[in-house]
Design a protein around this motif. Structure first.
Motif, short mmCIF file in Angstrom:
data_model
loop_
_atom_site.label_atom_id
_atom_site.label_comp_id
_atom_site.label_asym_id
_atom_site.label_seq_id
_atom_site.Cartn_x
_atom_site.Cartn_y
_atom_site.Cartn_z
N LEU A 44 0.77 -0.97 0.00
CA LEU A 44 0.18 0.00 0.05
C LEU A 44 0.81 1.29 0.02
CD1 LEU A 44 -2.64 -1.16 2.63
CD2 LEU A 44 -2.84 -0.81 0.00
N ASP A 45 1.06 1.63 -1.36
CA ASP A 45 2.04 2.82 -1.11
C ASP A 45 1.06 4.08 -1.30
OD1 ASP A 45 3.97 4.70 -1.67
OD2 ASP A 45 4.50 4.09 -3.61
N TRP A 46 0.76 4.50 -0.15
CA TRP A 46 -0.25 5.59 0.09
C TRP A 46 -0.24 6.84 -0.61
CZ3 TRP A 46 -4.51 4.06 3.11
CH2 TRP A 46 -4.29 2.82 3.71
N PRO A 47 -1.32 7.48 -1.39
CA PRO A 47 -1.47 8.54 -1.92
C PRO A 47 -1.70 9.78 -0.95
CG PRO A 47 -3.48 7.49 -2.42
CD PRO A 47 -2.68 6.64 -1.48
N ILE A 48 -1.15 10.93 -1.42
CA ILE A 48 -1.61 12.09 -0.75
C ILE A 48 -2.95 12.39 -0.40
CG2 ILE A 48 -1.04 14.63 -0.70
CD1 ILE A 48 1.45 14.45 -2.39
N TRP A 63 -10.89 8.18 1.62
CA TRP A 63 -9.88 7.48 0.44
C TRP A 63 -9.10 6.42 1.17
CZ3 TRP A 63 -11.79 7.96 -4.03
CH2 TRP A 63 -12.34 9.30 -4.42
N GLY A 64 -8.58 6.63 2.37
CA GLY A 64 -7.51 5.44 2.69
C GLY A 64 -8.09 4.33 3.07
N GLU A 65 -9.35 4.27 3.38
CA GLU A 65 -10.23 2.98 3.69
C GLU A 65 -10.43 2.28 2.17
OE1 GLU A 65 -12.97 4.14 7.60
OE2 GLU A 65 -13.39 4.78 5.73
N ARG A 66 -10.86 3.20 1.17
CA ARG A 66 -10.95 2.67 -0.02
C ARG A 66 -9.84 1.89 -0.56
NH1 ARG A 66 -14.55 7.25 -3.25
NH2 ARG A 66 -16.49 7.06 -1.75
N PHE A 67 -8.68 2.79 -0.51
CA PHE A 67 -7.28 2.42 -0.85
C PHE A 67 -6.92 0.83 -0.04
CE2 PHE A 67 -2.63 2.91 -1.35
CZ PHE A 67 -2.62 2.84 -2.64
N ARG A 68 -7.19 0.79 0.95
CA ARG A 68 -7.06 -0.50 1.81
C ARG A 68 -8.00 -1.48 1.21
NH1 ARG A 68 -4.02 -2.19 6.04
NH2 ARG A 68 -3.41 -0.01 6.47
N ALA A 69 -9.30 -1.25 1.02
CA ALA A 69 -10.17 -2.32 0.59
C ALA A 69 -9.70 -2.76 -0.69
CB ALA A 69 -11.50 -1.69 0.44
N THR A 70 -9.00 -1.83 -1.60
CA THR A 70 -8.72 -2.36 -2.86
C THR A 70 -7.74 -3.29 -2.90
OG1 THR A 70 -9.40 -0.14 -4.02
CG2 THR A 70 -7.86 -1.63 -5.12
N GLY A 71 -6.77 -3.18 -2.02
CA GLY A 71 -5.55 -4.15 -1.56
C GLY A 71 -5.94 -5.34 -1.12
N VAL A 72 -6.98 -5.29 -0.11
CA VAL A 72 -7.51 -6.52 0.56
C VAL A 72 -8.47 -7.15 -0.85
CG1 VAL A 72 -9.20 -7.65 1.89
CG2 VAL A 72 -7.84 -5.63 2.77
N ARG A 73 -8.89 -6.69 -1.66
CA ARG A 73 -9.48 -7.37 -2.55
C ARG A 73 -8.73 -8.01 -3.60
NH1 ARG A 73 -12.95 -3.49 -3.28
NH2 ARG A 73 -11.84 -2.53 -5.19
N ALA A 74 -7.46 -7.38 -4.04
CA ALA A 74 -6.54 -7.98 -4.78
C ALA A 74 -5.96 -9.19 -4.16
CB ALA A 74 -5.24 -6.81 -5.11
N LEU A 75 -5.72 -9.09 -2.80
CA LEU A 75 -5.20 -10.40 -2.15
C LEU A 75 -6.09 -11.39 -2.31
CD1 LEU A 75 -3.20 -8.60 0.78
CD2 LEU A 75 -2.35 -10.03 -1.12
N SER A 93 -1.44 -14.24 3.03
CA SER A 93 -1.47 -13.07 2.73
C SER A 93 -0.86 -11.88 3.28
CB SER A 93 -2.86 -12.72 2.11
OG SER A 93 -3.41 -13.67 1.31
N VAL A 94 -0.11 -10.93 2.96
CA VAL A 94 0.27 -9.87 3.48
C VAL A 94 -0.16 -8.35 2.87
CG1 VAL A 94 2.39 -8.94 4.49
CG2 VAL A 94 2.09 -11.16 4.35
N LEU A 95 -0.68 -7.45 3.77
CA LEU A 95 -1.03 -6.44 3.12
C LEU A 95 0.09 -5.36 3.78
CD1 LEU A 95 -2.98 -4.93 1.41
CD2 LEU A 95 -4.44 -4.42 3.34
N ALA A 96 1.12 -4.94 3.08
CA ALA A 96 2.09 -4.22 3.83
C ALA A 96 2.17 -2.61 3.37
CB ALA A 96 3.65 -4.65 3.01
N ASP A 97 2.33 -1.80 4.39
CA ASP A 97 2.41 -0.38 4.20
C ASP A 97 3.58 0.18 3.57
OD1 ASP A 97 -0.28 0.43 5.17
OD2 ASP A 97 0.53 -0.09 7.15
N GLY A 98 3.71 0.89 2.55
CA GLY A 98 4.80 1.42 2.08
C GLY A 98 4.91 1.34 0.67
N PRO A 99 6.12 1.65 -0.24
CA PRO A 99 6.36 1.51 -1.43
C PRO A 99 6.50 0.05 -1.75
CG PRO A 99 7.69 3.50 -0.67
CD PRO A 99 7.31 2.68 0.68
N PRO A 100 6.26 -0.60 -2.78
CA PRO A 100 6.55 -1.98 -3.38
C PRO A 100 7.86 -2.41 -3.02
CG PRO A 100 4.94 -1.00 -4.84
CD PRO A 100 5.52 0.12 -3.91
#
Length: 302
Positions: A44-48, A63-75, A93-100
């Motif tokens: 999760l490379d968080w947008p501004i 937006w953060g919740e939506r962003f995280r939900a998208t990552g969870v959906r991909a996993l 499965s690992v949802l990691a905070d930060g740049p890839p």
């Protein structure tokens, strides 16, 4: 297949794209072949402003919740596809905070290999996708990095694994990987030594000498491995041209193409080299980049 207790996992970068899905399939198949667990990682490379509520309705998801939900959906999608393909495969499965790059480097510390997807984009555009992160990850990883740009070619007869051999010690880990993989998959090794020659009047006179040098390097590098894996057929090729073009063409119908990198630390471009970087963007099958230990890298330059 149930993973061995304490086995190091195969780590795959998960993204919600066709390239990402292709990487997950390759990684799952490889984990099943090797009896290793699979770790799905989405960064999760968080947008501004991702933590702000939409001004129109503060009760809606941020937006953060939506962003995280998208990552969870991909996993979840990735895990479901793996379970369908390999029901007994041990998967986390690992949802990691930060740049890839940072997330996958962290997970590379205990990984058997890292698998990444690579989209068919221009080189400039790929620098913003997993095709771009492949360069810094492969340059610094302590385990093999696999870049899946296209599916492996399983219809080839016989199935082949192409390995680049330049005669230096940093070729050894790549050759070791290639022979081990060929033995697992009943494949033929195609070992390629590429000679680069400039034009001019002396080119023709040097051709015989260069070809002989290439055959010698192949013989010396492969000698011990053909003895260790006597059941693996080996085809040797000496070719003249640019290494990226020659290797890309040699592996057009291969299960994978295996190349070595020159160690880790310092500048990514110097370590991975122009050949490795070029193949990340142009290989026609899964590309396996196998690191050389720091000791072996130093020995090559002594």
């Amino acid at each position: 297949m149930t993973a061995h207790v304490g086995a190091t996992p195969i780590v795959v970068g998960v993204e919600h794209t066709d390239a990402g899905r292709l990487a997950v399939v390759w990684a799952a198949d490889e984990a099943a072949r090797r009896g290793l667990p699979l770790r799905l990682v989405h960064a999760l490379d968080w947008p501004i402003g991702a933590d702000r509520h939409p001004e129109s309705n503060p009760h809606r998801l941020t937006w953060g919740e939506r962003f995280r939900a998208t990552g969870v959906r991909a996993l979840d999608e990735a895990r479901e596809s793996v379970a369908t393909r390999h029901p007994r495969l041990s998967t986390e499965s690992v949802l990691a905070d930060g740049p890839p790059v940072a997330a996958l480097r962290e997970h590379s510390r205990d990984a058997a290999m890292i698998v990444l997807g690579s989209r068919r984009l221009s080189t400039a555009a790929e620098m913003l996708t997993t095709g771009g992160i492949a360069v810094p990850i492969a340059a610094h990883a302590t385990c093999p990095v696999v870049v899946v740009r296209e599916p492996e070619h399983t219809s080839g007869e016989p199935p082949t694994i192409v390995v680049a051999v330049d005669g230096a010690r940093h070729s050894e880990p790549a050759v070791a990987y290639a022979f081990d993989e060929a033995a697992r998959r009943g494949a033929t090794i195609v070992a390629v030594n590429v000679r680069q020659m400039s034009g001019g009047l002396l080119a023709g006179l040097r051709m015989r000498e260069e070809m002989q040098e290439g055959r010698l390097r192949l013989a010396e590098t492969l000698a011990g491995w053909t003895e260790k894996y006597p059941s693996v057929p080996v085809h040797r090729e000496v070719a003249v041209g640019h290494p990226v073009a020659v290797l890309r063409e040699a592996a057009e119908h291969a299960l994978c193409l295996v190349v070595g990198s020159r160690g880790r630390g310092g500048f990514a471009g110097l370590l991975l080299g122009s050949v490795g970087q070029g193949l990340i963007h142009h290989a026609r099958c899964p590309l396996v980049i196998v690191p050389t230990s720091a000791d072996e890298t130093s020995a090559d330059h002594d």
